[in-house]
Motif scaffolding. Structure first.
Motif, short mmCIF file in Angstrom:
data_model
loop_
_atom_site.label_atom_id
_atom_site.label_comp_id
_atom_site.label_asym_id
_atom_site.label_seq_id
_atom_site.Cartn_x
_atom_site.Cartn_y
_atom_site.Cartn_z
N THR A 1 1.62 5.44 -0.80
CA THR A 1 1.40 6.93 -0.74
C THR A 1 1.95 7.51 -2.19
O THR A 1 3.11 7.75 -0.72
N ASP B 1 -7.28 6.36 -4.81
CA ASP B 1 -7.66 8.25 -3.90
C ASP B 1 -9.37 8.75 -5.07
O ASP B 1 -9.99 8.98 -4.60
N ASP C 1 -9.94 7.70 4.94
CA ASP C 1 -10.62 6.63 6.02
C ASP C 1 -10.98 6.05 4.76
O ASP C 1 -11.13 4.09 4.50
N ARG D 1 -8.84 3.71 2.71
CA ARG D 1 -8.00 2.71 3.99
C ARG D 1 -9.20 1.59 3.89
O ARG D 1 -9.01 -0.07 3.94
N ASP D 2 -10.49 1.95 3.76
CA ASP D 2 -11.33 0.92 3.94
C ASP D 2 -10.98 -0.39 2.73
O ASP D 2 -10.78 -1.30 3.08
N GLU E 1 3.61 -1.12 4.47
CA GLU E 1 2.94 0.82 3.57
C GLU E 1 4.07 1.03 3.62
O GLU E 1 5.21 1.41 4.58
N ILE F 1 0.69 -1.10 -0.14
CA ILE F 1 0.04 -0.09 -0.24
C ILE F 1 1.16 1.06 0.07
O ILE F 1 1.33 1.37 1.08
N ALA G 1 -8.50 -0.11 0.72
CA ALA G 1 -7.05 -0.83 1.40
C ALA G 1 -7.10 -2.28 1.87
O ALA G 1 -6.70 -2.96 1.53
N ASP G 2 -7.99 -2.62 3.08
CA ASP G 2 -8.08 -3.11 3.64
C ASP G 2 -8.67 -4.93 3.29
O ASP G 2 -8.75 -5.60 3.51
N MET H 1 -4.28 9.26 1.70
CA MET H 1 -4.72 7.96 2.56
C MET H 1 -5.79 8.04 3.04
O MET H 1 -5.80 8.57 4.24
#
Length: 445
Positions: free
Chosen positions: A44, A157, A190, A193-194, A210, A42, A196-197, A188
């Protein structure tokens, strides 16, 4: 550190040397060894940092072995948010793999699907795709994912911003769990991030690595940013003046609305300046031709809506103009990121008109810097914007005085608060209505 120290084989090194790559960028230094190790990643990284090569080169290295590929299968899938970015990434893959026996292609909407289906019949090593066309091909059974080894989400994003989360989830549901996952994003949030999870959920026992190579709130320091305050109805005249007087060799001009893009092209033509526009209403074939002309230098001035804000990789593009200031700070960063790429210098000019003050405050706060103001003879507004976002002092509505109180409302704020507010202001003061966060109309006269 040279590319040869990153574990890349001679055919790949030969290709990137031919393309003029001399040394890896920070994102390439960090990402390539991780991807070659087979770990999930992951990352950024702001636009213009060389992230495409950061994931394409190690994928090519991993695939640089003879292997029989079954029909309608794909080994690596790179998902992008826009057609323009899909075309650009596919072009990069082709250039980097020019000395390898690997196949690649891009699939996206807006063009006939049948030629894409025909090319997929024999299978493709690396497929670059937009979400809609990819799901369409899968639904038609023109493509199967049971041999997929690597999945890449590029500009995650942007996919969130464009509402593609549902499509991404549908695609992930079709993929084998035994795969390598690579996610690249400029920010990055929220929501990212969801994704990515969920994206890396297939390897819970081996968490993704990361990395972040630059602050998510910054633009590249190779970009010289400045702005001009201008009345809205003189924007086109100002743009023409700058192009002619400063002898701009090339400029990518961002504008908010499609009809305004077409209108600006006509206005420039009346002043002897040839420009073209790309936006959602133009055919894919026409957009590809215009972009090709702009990249080759045949077309000097390109007017674009947000459709081109990301994914354009134009060698040595010297200048970006925000004809309309974007509403989101992230969009500003991505727009100006079309210039000053891979260590080159660039220039970003923004036109700031009445009503743009809040957008400007948000952008400067995100950048954590004040954008330089310049004056152009003959194009000054009646009164310029305040010199600093710190002049935009948020004030809350004071409580109503109790019945019978002799105190005026102007005296209800604690003396210390008033002193702090005065201390924070600098430069020309902006008049602020106590009941409103917006600057008073007197800023503009």
């Amino acid at each position: 550190m040279p590319f040869s120290n990153l574990g890349l084989s001679d055919p790949i090194l030969h290709a990137i040397n031919e393309l003029g790559y001399t040394a890896p960028t920070p994102i390439q230094k960090q990402a390539i060894p991780i991807i070659l190790s087979g770990k999930d990643l992951i990352a950024t990284a702001q636009t213009g940092t060389g992230k495409t090569a950061a994931f394409v080169l190690p994928i090519l290295e991993r695939f640089n072995q003879e292997r029989t590929l079954r029909g309608k299968r794909v080994r690596a899938l790179i998902i992008t948010p826009t057609r323009e970015l899909a075309i650009q990434v596919a072009d990069n893959v082709a250039q980097y793999s020019r000395h390898l026996n690997l196949t690649s292609m891009a699939v996206y909407g807006g063009v006939d699907v049948e030629p894409q289906k025909e090319r997929l019949i024999e299978g493709v090593d690396i497929l670059v795709a937009t979400t809609g066309r990819l799901l369409d091909l899968a639904h038609q059974r023109a493509l199967h994912f049971d041999e997929l080894e690597v999945l890449v989400l590029d500009e995650a994003d942007r996919m969130v911003d464009m509402g593609f989360v549902g499509d991404i989830n549908k695609i992930i549901d079709r993929l084998p769990e035994a795969r390598q996952n690579l996610l690249f994003s400029a920010t990055m949030s929220d929501d990212v991030r969801d994704i990515a999870d969920r994206f890396t959920d297939s390897k819970v026992a081996s968490p993704a690595v990361e990395i972040s190579v630059s602050p998510k709130t910054k633009a590249a320091n190779t970009i010289h940013q400045w702005l001009i305050t201008v009345d809205k109805d003189t924007k086109s005249a100002l743009l023409s003046h700058l192009i002619n007087e400063q002898q701009w060799d090339q400029a990518l001009i961002f504008i908010e609305k499609k009809h305004a893009a077409a209108k600006l092209v006509v206005q420039l033509a009346k002043r002897g300046i040839v420009a073209e526009a790309i936006h959602g209403d133009r055919s894919q074939a026409m957009r590809e031709k215009i972009l090709a002309d702009f990249k080759s230098g045949k077309l000097k001035y390109l007017v674009a809506t947000g459709v081109a804000a990301r994914g354009l990789d134009i060698g040595e593009l010297s200048r970006v103009v925000n004809y309309d200031l974007p509403f989101k700070p992230e969009d500003y960063i991505h727009r100006i990121g079309r210039t000053g790429r891979a260590g080159a210098t660039g220039e970003a000019i923004s036109f700031v008109a009445m009503g743009d003050f809040k957008n400007l405050c948000a952008i400067e706060s995100r950048l954590d810097q004040i954008i330089e103001r310049k004056e152009i003879d003959g194009f000054a507004v009646r009164k310029e914007v305040p010199v600093s976002v710190l002049n935009f002092v948020r004030t809350s509505k004071p409580p109503m005085p109790k019945s019978g109180s002799q105190k005026s409302r102007s005296n209800t704020a604690p003396p210390q608060n008033r002193a702090n507010a005065a201390h924070k202001s600098r430069g020309k003061k902006a008049s602020v209505d106590k009941n409103d966060d917006r600057p008073n109309k007197h800023i503009w006269g």
